[in-house]
Design an enzyme around this catalytic site. Structure first.
Site, PDB file in Angstrom:
ATOM      1  N   GLU A  89      47.244 -11.915   5.683  1.00 55.73           N
ATOM      2  CA  GLU A  89      45.925 -12.563   5.579  1.00 55.73           C
ATOM      3  C   GLU A  89      44.977 -11.995   6.626  1.00 55.73           C
ATOM      4  O   GLU A  89      43.817 -11.678   6.343  1.00 55.73           O
ATOM      5  CB  GLU A  89      46.046 -14.079   5.817  1.00 55.73           C
ATOM      6  CG  GLU A  89      46.501 -14.881   4.633  1.00 55.73           C
ATOM      7  CD  GLU A  89      46.476 -16.374   4.930  1.00 55.73           C
ATOM      8  OE1 GLU A  89      46.814 -17.136   4.019  1.00 55.73           O
ATOM      9  OE2 GLU A  89      46.136 -16.771   6.055  1.00 55.73           O
ATOM     10  N   GLY A 245      -1.073 -24.515  15.024  1.00 52.29           N
ATOM     11  CA  GLY A 245      -1.596 -23.396  14.257  1.00 52.29           C
ATOM     12  C   GLY A 245      -2.660 -23.832  13.276  1.00 52.29           C
ATOM     13  O   GLY A 245      -2.955 -25.017  13.108  1.00 52.29           O
ATOM     14  N   GLY A 250       1.617 -22.876   7.822  1.00 52.03           N
ATOM     15  CA  GLY A 250       3.069 -23.001   7.730  1.00 52.03           C
ATOM     16  C   GLY A 250       3.720 -23.870   8.792  1.00 52.03           C
ATOM     17  O   GLY A 250       4.937 -23.828   8.974  1.00 52.03           O
TER      18      GLY A 250
END
Length: 599
Positions: A89, A245, A250
């Protein structure tokens, strides 16, 4: 930063996590608890529960499961290296690291990284079973007969596979060098806390990956990382940060992405949207927001507030009792913060408060720990986001590249404009796109204007006048010169310009002078010309060369005119002087502008 090429080739995985472990050591305790903790967080986890026979090799199903898992958690225990199954594995897991989309995460349960890396101590003892011919490979009779014909007569073969031993050694060495966690050095060996930290780590990584491949969150990965970094989730202090902003830039999207990204770390969480609108929409607006906040953080369906003391006491009780994450979105007044998050001592250690606003002064007055400016989208990000809304993919369809570029240029990095135009143009013909772009030259996008005008409407009257003069007349002027001109008109220019800058309406550069976003300019022009769009003589400000010259030459001026931008005009000073006296009564500012140009 998410790129268009990266997001278009992201591989999907069936499992979030593959658990590799030695069953006899940790199956019924540590791994069982880890598996259920991951599942409870919605992390899809593969855990093989088959009882492995000694010497049995890894099967095809496990190989496929490893390939289909994004993360591989390797639990190194004392007997891990004794199992050829586990080692196979591990080899496969390390091969998958070459894809750069899969990550192995070693957990050193009761062994040290150096023991795994160098095969010493308990790991050496476990690995010794495979070295020097002591390893027995139990093969099926059919397979054995194809190799050793005499096996059909009952011969049993003991085969040494030096290639396997070499691959296993390399896999152990490489995996021990990866970033992981050691139980004895984490939380003093407390397994419950250890498991919780592992789950948090995986959750964090998965959220970042989801951000990078979510087309509606283009460019958010780096922005979210920056905000999360300033929050310092691991520290025990109470931290408050701001995101500021331009409207439509956004802020809310970023705050929501951060909230979704880290909320699992907190005992209580609340995202309060539209605070400005709700608080000013009715006399009980703030009380409504307080109820929502308390409801979210206390997990109670009904919260009753009858007085100011009630509200204060409940706030303190709830916030002091649990570590919380609170996002206060679109704040524009310090009173709103005093009602919802007035004092840091209200909050339990480890709590985090995120505030979004257009007004930096609100954050300064609140003494937040850190202020983030929202960066508008780069051209590459804007193209990707626009294409998502317009075409349902990361790049424009063939034939629409140039038109898409024009749309993105108009949007100037503003996410709101990009989304609105992308949705509006989706499925439309090229001729319709061209008509839409032509229309935007004279008729601004309604949704963007409405968003920006909220900031304008929140200004004092003299601040509104300063903004219109800056945009229409003083674009590019150095700060000191702009202050001189504005003060000559009776304005308090120093504080006025600072307020406009704090509200993200203008920027002041020592190189470029007074600047602003294209859509702020569009908004100001629209305000000046709104009522008489085709009659320049009725506008209070004139900045278009042709309109100014036509008005001055033909004597079309009126008392409505307050200021004129005469720079770069071709008119002879005598013509300007001719109209100077008739205009002199209309505005001291007009006089000063004329005097500046003439002298």
């Amino acid at each position: 930063m998410a790129s268009t090429s990266a997001s278009s080739v992201q591989k999907s995985f069936k499992y979030d996590v593959f658990l590799s472990f030695r069953g006899e050591d940790v199956r019924r305790n540590f791994v069982d608890h880890l598996y259920h903790a991951l599942q409870e967080k919605g992390i899809t986890t593969y855990k093989d529960d088959e009882c492995i026979e000694k010497g049995k090799r890894i099967n095809d199903q496990l190989i496929t499961s490893i390939e289909e898992s994004r993360f591989h958690i390797i639990v190194f225990s004392k007997n891990y290296a004794s199992s050829s199954w586990c080692l196979d594995e591990l080899v496969k897991i390390m091969e998958c690291q070459n894809t750069k989309e899969q990550t192995a995460y070693p957990i050193f349960y009761d062994v040290e990284p150096t023991e795994v890396r160098n095969q010493t101590g308990a790991v050496k003892k476990a690995f010794a079973k495979h070295v020097g011919g002591s390893r027995s490979s139990v093969l099926s009779l059919d397979r054995l007969c194809s190799i050793v014909p005499s096996a059909s007569n009952g011969f049993t073969a003991n085969l040494e596979n030096k290639d396997d031993v070499g691959r296993w050694r390399n896999a152990l060495k490489e995996s021990a060098g990866l970033a992981g966690m050691e139980l004895k050095n984490t939380f003093n060996g407390h397994e419950a806390k250890f498991i919780r930290q592992i789950v948090q780590y995986i959750s964090l990584k998965l959220r970042l990956i989801n951000l990078s491949i979510d087309g509606k969150l283009v460019g958010m990965e780096t922005r979210v990382k920056n905000v999360v970094s300033s929050l310092e989730i691991g520290s025990d202090d109470v931290r408050m940060i701001g995101i500021k902003g331009i409207g439509g830039g956004g802020k809310t999207t970023l705050a929501r992405a951060v909230y979704d990204h880290i909320s699992f770390w907190f005992e209580g969480k609340s995202f309060i949207e539209n605070i400005r609108e709700v608080s000013k929409g009715s006399p009980s607006g703030l009380k409504k927001l307080q109820k929502q906040l308390l409801k979210d953080l206390s997990n109670e369906k009904n919260v009753y507030l009858t007085s100011g003391s009630d509200e204060k006491n409940l706030m303190k009780k709830v916030m002091r009792s649990r570590k919380v994450l609170v996002v206060l979105d679109d704040v524009d007044d310090i009173d709103q913060l005093e009602a919802l998050a007035s004092e840091l001592p209200w909050f339990k250690k480890g709590s985090r408060i995120v505030i979004t606003t257009r007004d930096e002064q609100v954050l300064i007055a609140q003494r937040v720990n850190f202020i983030h400016d929202v960066n508008l989208l780069s051209n590459e990000e804007a193209i990707c986001l626009f294409s998502r809304y317009a075409f349902g993919r990361e790049i424009p369809v063939q034939g629409y590249e140039e038109l898409s570029g024009k749309v993105v240029h108009y949007a100037a990095g503003l996410p709101l404009t990009i989304k609105v135009l992308g949705s509006h143009l989706c499925g439309r013909s090229k001729s319709e796109w061209e008509d839409a772009l032509e229309r935007l030259k004279t008729i601004p996008l309604k949704e963007t204007l409405e968003k920006l005008e909220l900031s304008y409407n929140g200004l004092e009257n003299d601040q509104k006048e300063i903004l219109l003069d800056v945009v229409c007349i003083l674009k590019g002027e150095m700060k000191d010169e702009a202050i001189r001109i504005l003060e000559s008109c009776g304005f308090s220019a120093q504080i006025g310009l600072r307020v406009l800058e704090q509200k993200s309406l203008i920027t002041i550069s020592s190189i470029d002078g007074l600047r602003f976003h294209d859509h702020i300019e569009e908004m100001a022009w629209n305000i000046v010309r709104h009522f008489h769009p085709n009659e320049p003589s009725r506008h209070n400000r004139l900045w278009i060369k042709e309109e100014i010259e036509d008005m001055l030459v033909n004597g079309l001026g009126t008392k409505a005119t307050k200021s004129i931008k005469l720079k770069n005009t071709d008119l002879h000073p005598a013509i300007i002087m001719k109209v100077y006296i008739p205009f002199s009564h209309s505005s001291l500012f007009l006089n000063k502008i004329l005097q500046t140009v003439i002298t």
